[in-house]
Scaffold this active site. Structure first.
Site, PDB file in Angstrom:
ATOM      1  N   HIS A  83       0.817  -1.211   0.000  1.00  0.00           N
ATOM      2  CA  HIS A  83       0.000   0.000   0.000  1.00  0.00           C
ATOM      3  C   HIS A  83       0.853   1.265   0.000  1.00  0.00           C
ATOM      4  O   HIS A  83       1.078   1.899   1.035  1.00  0.00           O
ATOM      5  CB  HIS A  83      -0.960  -0.027   1.194  1.00  0.00           C
ATOM      6  CG  HIS A  83      -1.867  -1.215   1.174  1.00  0.00           C
ATOM      7  ND1 HIS A  83      -3.028  -1.256   0.437  1.00  0.00           N
ATOM      8  CD2 HIS A  83      -1.754  -2.431   1.760  1.00  0.00           C
ATOM      9  CE1 HIS A  83      -3.601  -2.436   0.579  1.00  0.00           C
ATOM     10  NE2 HIS A  83      -2.848  -3.172   1.376  1.00  0.00           N
TER      11      HIS A  83
ATOM     12  N   ASP B  70      -6.340  -1.178  -3.364  1.00  0.00           N
ATOM     13  CA  ASP B  70      -6.720  -1.856  -2.124  1.00  0.00           C
ATOM     14  C   ASP B  70      -7.691  -2.967  -2.495  1.00  0.00           C
ATOM     15  O   ASP B  70      -8.818  -2.693  -2.938  1.00  0.00           O
ATOM     16  CB  ASP B  70      -7.436  -0.901  -1.162  1.00  0.00           C
ATOM     17  CG  ASP B  70      -6.503   0.087  -0.487  1.00  0.00           C
ATOM     18  OD1 ASP B  70      -5.275  -0.037  -0.660  1.00  0.00           O
ATOM     19  OD2 ASP B  70      -7.009   0.993   0.200  1.00  0.00           O
TER      20      ASP B  70
ATOM     21  N   HIS C 191      -8.716  -6.033   2.033  1.00  0.00           N
ATOM     22  CA  HIS C 191      -7.924  -5.098   2.846  1.00  0.00           C
ATOM     23  C   HIS C 191      -8.663  -4.733   4.140  1.00  0.00           C
ATOM     24  O   HIS C 191      -8.087  -4.755   5.226  1.00  0.00           O
ATOM     25  CB  HIS C 191      -7.631  -3.848   2.013  1.00  0.00           C
ATOM     26  CG  HIS C 191      -6.686  -2.869   2.630  1.00  0.00           C
ATOM     27  ND1 HIS C 191      -5.608  -3.239   3.393  1.00  0.00           N
ATOM     28  CD2 HIS C 191      -6.658  -1.503   2.582  1.00  0.00           C
ATOM     29  CE1 HIS C 191      -4.949  -2.163   3.796  1.00  0.00           C
ATOM     30  NE2 HIS C 191      -5.573  -1.097   3.322  1.00  0.00           N
TER      31      HIS C 191
ATOM     32  N   HIS D 181     -13.115   2.758   4.022  1.00  0.00           N
ATOM     33  CA  HIS D 181     -12.518   1.463   3.682  1.00  0.00           C
ATOM     34  C   HIS D 181     -13.436   0.314   4.108  1.00  0.00           C
ATOM     35  O   HIS D 181     -13.691  -0.623   3.330  1.00  0.00           O
ATOM     36  CB  HIS D 181     -11.174   1.295   4.400  1.00  0.00           C
ATOM     37  CG  HIS D 181     -10.003   1.898   3.706  1.00  0.00           C
ATOM     38  ND1 HIS D 181      -9.561   3.168   3.965  1.00  0.00           N
ATOM     39  CD2 HIS D 181      -9.162   1.394   2.764  1.00  0.00           C
ATOM     40  CE1 HIS D 181      -8.495   3.427   3.224  1.00  0.00           C
ATOM     41  NE2 HIS D 181      -8.227   2.371   2.484  1.00  0.00           N
TER      42      HIS D 181
END
Length: 274
Positions: free
Chosen positions: A89, A95, A99, A225
């Site tokens: 990363h 990603d 992840h 995320h």
């Protein structure tokens, strides 16, 4: 039998559109076939080169590249070879959904159909100039749709903050250039609300940013995320040259290093202009 290759009707394959090929007559090496030349003229590289200045997350190891053999060989011919090592990363990278999404796809498991898609470039440069920690909002996505129509299925949505102007200065880009310092990071990202809206109401393949993380610098819970990766949506970070890509009409191609089981990896990203 003549050895003049120019007299042989050789055919070559040229890419004229994503997933489309036609046969064209081979030409001299210095002249690309017409369709391929046209395609190359519309291609924009959205990838930063990897070198000693490449920006990585403050707690990750930086890019390492070492020449092992570089020069004339004992046989009299030139030979060059090197080794490299890097965290997954850093720099322009992908990603994988795994992840932040347990049980989701790894880098090698993402199908090509999800790595090629319509580019949806959401411009929030003015807002980011006022607020280093700006978060892409649902309002920004809805404003894009009012101007360009519904976000297409399979689209790759990319936030354009203008942060590329700070690359590769880590202090300006991240907010801190101290190794290991994650407490003083300041850069734009995607809000939880925008991530949840994309998951609930649209069918996007990926979400990208021209900053170091999908989440804004001060984030401690990494909700963008978690929401996106948890829904099987990959991320693209440190995307370069977005100022050259229109808000609508381009096609994005993001090809990560195919690391088996990888949580991400260096990625060559290009845009094909309309």
């Amino acid at each position: 039998m003549s050895r003049t290759t120019a007299s042989i009707p050789v055919l070559a394959l040229a890419l004229v559109g994503v997933g489309t090929f036609v046969a064209v007559r081979a030409q001299a090496p210095e002249r690309a076939p017409g369709p391929l030349k046209d395609l190359a003229a519309k291609a924009i590289d959205l990838t930063y080169a990897f070198d000693k200045d490449t920006i990585y997350w403050p707690t990750d190891k930086s890019f390492q590249w070492d020449r092992t053999t570089w020069g004339p060989s004992k046989g009299g011919y030139w030979y060059a070879s090197a080794t490299f090592a890097a965290s997954e990363h850093g720099g322009t990278h992908l990603d994988s959904p795994i992840h932040f999404g347990e049980g989701q796809a790894t880098a090698d498991q993402i199908p090509l159909t999800k790595l090629i898609g319509p580019a949806v470039v959401v411009d929030v440069q003015k807002a980011c100039a006022r607020d280093r920690d700006y978060q892409l909002r649902t309002d920004d996505l809805e404003a894009w749709e009012r101007a360009h129509g519904r976000i297409p299925d399979g689209a790759i949505v990319v936030m354009r903050s203008g942060w590329g102007r700070f690359w590769p200065d880590p202090k300006a880009y991240l907010g801190s250039d101290a190794p290991g310092d994650t407490a003083h990071l300041h850069f734009p990202g995607v809000s939880r609300a925008a991530a949840e809206w994309l998951v609930a109401h649209r069918r996007v393949a990926g979400v990208g940013v021209d900053t170091a993380s999908l989440d804004p610098g001060p984030s401690r819970d990494f909700m963008a995320h978690r929401v996106l990766n948890g829904a099987g949506i990959y991320g693209l970070e440190n995307v370069a040259n977005l100022n050259q890509v229109p808000e609508s009409g381009a096609t994005l191609i993001a090809l990560p290093m195919k690391i088996r089981g990888g949580s991400g990896g260096p990625t060559r990203i290009i845009a094909i202009l309309p």
